[in-house]
Design a protein around this motif. Structure first.
Motif: not given
Length: 96
Positions: A3, A5, A58, A60-61, A93
């Motif tokens: 994920k 951030y 957060e 997804p990537s 990351e």
């Protein structure tokens, strides 16, 4: 895939103007895949110096976090934060 951030460390300098940033940034970032993990809750600093408010968002990537931060609509609203707070924003990351 790990994920991504957005981490913010913030000290509000204009408490009357800052809530407008929070009100407006939330739907923009949520529409871009954000999940607010930490948002200004109670904190303690056992070592070193830091800002007063902490935010962890957060995505997804890592690429999604970067895209959200650099999104033109978000950047327009971020000007409110820049004018009403001192802040450090970090894109990071997560660990798999």
């Amino acid at each position: 895939m790990p994920k991504g951030y957005i981490i913010g460390h913030i000290t509000v300098t204009d408490p009357e103007a800052y809530p407008e940033y929070v009100r407006r940034d939330t739907p923009i970032l949520q529409n871009l895949g954000a999940k607010f993990i930490v948002r200004g809750g109670k904190s303690e600093v056992p070592e070193g110096e830091t800002f007063e408010r902490h935010v962890v968002i957060e995505f997804p990537s890592f690429e999604a976090a970067k895209a959200a931060y650099y999104d033109p609509e978000y950047q327009e609203v971020a000007e409110i934060r820049r004018a009403s707070a001192d802040s450090v924003i970090i894109l990071v990351e997560g660990h798999e």
